[in-house]
Design a protein around this motif. Structure first.
Motif, short mmCIF file in Angstrom:
data_model
loop_
_atom_site.label_atom_id
_atom_site.label_comp_id
_atom_site.label_asym_id
_atom_site.label_seq_id
_atom_site.Cartn_x
_atom_site.Cartn_y
_atom_site.Cartn_z
N VAL A 2 0.99 -1.23 0.02
CA VAL A 2 0.08 -0.02 -0.17
C VAL A 2 1.05 1.19 -0.01
O VAL A 2 1.95 1.24 0.75
CB VAL A 2 -0.92 -0.07 1.20
CG1 VAL A 2 -1.61 1.14 1.34
CG2 VAL A 2 -1.95 -1.24 1.07
N GLY A 3 0.39 2.00 -0.64
CA GLY A 3 1.16 3.37 -0.83
C GLY A 3 1.18 4.15 -2.18
O GLY A 3 0.63 3.58 -3.26
N SER A 4 2.05 5.23 -2.53
CA SER A 4 2.10 5.84 -3.59
C SER A 4 3.09 5.10 -4.40
O SER A 4 3.93 4.08 -3.91
CB SER A 4 2.70 7.35 -3.22
OG SER A 4 4.24 7.13 -2.88
N ALA A 46 2.35 -0.46 -13.77
CA ALA A 46 2.85 -0.47 -15.25
C ALA A 46 3.69 0.75 -15.68
O ALA A 46 4.71 0.87 -16.37
CB ALA A 46 1.96 -1.17 -16.20
N THR A 47 3.25 1.95 -15.36
CA THR A 47 3.71 2.98 -15.83
C THR A 47 4.74 3.87 -15.19
O THR A 47 5.65 4.80 -15.61
CB THR A 47 2.49 4.14 -16.36
OG1 THR A 47 1.84 4.48 -15.16
CG2 THR A 47 1.61 3.42 -17.37
N GLU A 48 4.81 3.90 -13.62
CA GLU A 48 5.54 4.39 -12.76
C GLU A 48 6.53 3.33 -12.17
O GLU A 48 7.58 3.67 -11.85
CB GLU A 48 4.50 5.17 -11.63
CG GLU A 48 3.81 6.33 -12.60
CD GLU A 48 3.31 7.27 -11.34
OE1 GLU A 48 3.98 7.58 -10.57
OE2 GLU A 48 2.13 7.83 -12.12
N VAL A 53 11.71 0.89 -11.01
CA VAL A 53 12.56 -0.06 -10.31
C VAL A 53 13.80 -0.50 -11.33
O VAL A 53 14.65 -0.82 -11.14
CB VAL A 53 11.50 -1.17 -9.89
CG1 VAL A 53 12.34 -2.84 -9.76
CG2 VAL A 53 10.80 -1.35 -8.94
N ARG A 54 13.00 -0.77 -12.61
CA ARG A 54 14.19 -1.10 -13.35
C ARG A 54 15.35 0.06 -13.80
O ARG A 54 16.44 -0.63 -13.91
CB ARG A 54 13.69 -1.21 -15.03
CG ARG A 54 12.72 -2.50 -14.93
CD ARG A 54 12.05 -2.68 -16.30
NE ARG A 54 11.35 -3.89 -16.44
CZ ARG A 54 10.35 -4.31 -17.33
NH1 ARG A 54 9.94 -3.25 -18.11
NH2 ARG A 54 9.86 -5.38 -17.50
N LYS A 55 14.84 1.28 -13.65
CA LYS A 55 16.09 2.33 -13.74
C LYS A 55 17.11 1.99 -12.41
O LYS A 55 18.08 2.43 -12.57
CB LYS A 55 15.34 3.54 -13.83
CG LYS A 55 16.26 4.56 -13.85
CD LYS A 55 15.29 6.11 -13.84
CE LYS A 55 16.18 7.26 -13.72
NZ LYS A 55 15.66 8.58 -14.00
#
Length: 60
Positions: A2-4, A46-48, A53-55
């Protein structure tokens, strides 16, 4: 979790660092959350979250 999106990113990176996880499995849609909110959660993942994480993992 849960979170942003930023908080979820940090939680996933923490798990990778501390627990050595190599995969993350998200199960979304439990607890009677309305479809509109569920699809928004998937979109944010998917978009954020995933790109962040990959970056973070690609940094030396």
């Amino acid at each position: 979790m849960v979170g942003s999106p930023a908080e979820i990113t940090e939680k996933i990176l923490w798990e990778i660092e501390v627990l050595g996880n190599s995969r993350f499995l998200a199960q979304i849609g439990l607890g009677g959350v309305p479809l509109k909110e569920t699809t928004r959660s998937i979109e944010l993942l998917a978009t954020e979250v995933v790109p962040n994480v990959r970056k973070a993992l690609s940094k030396p």
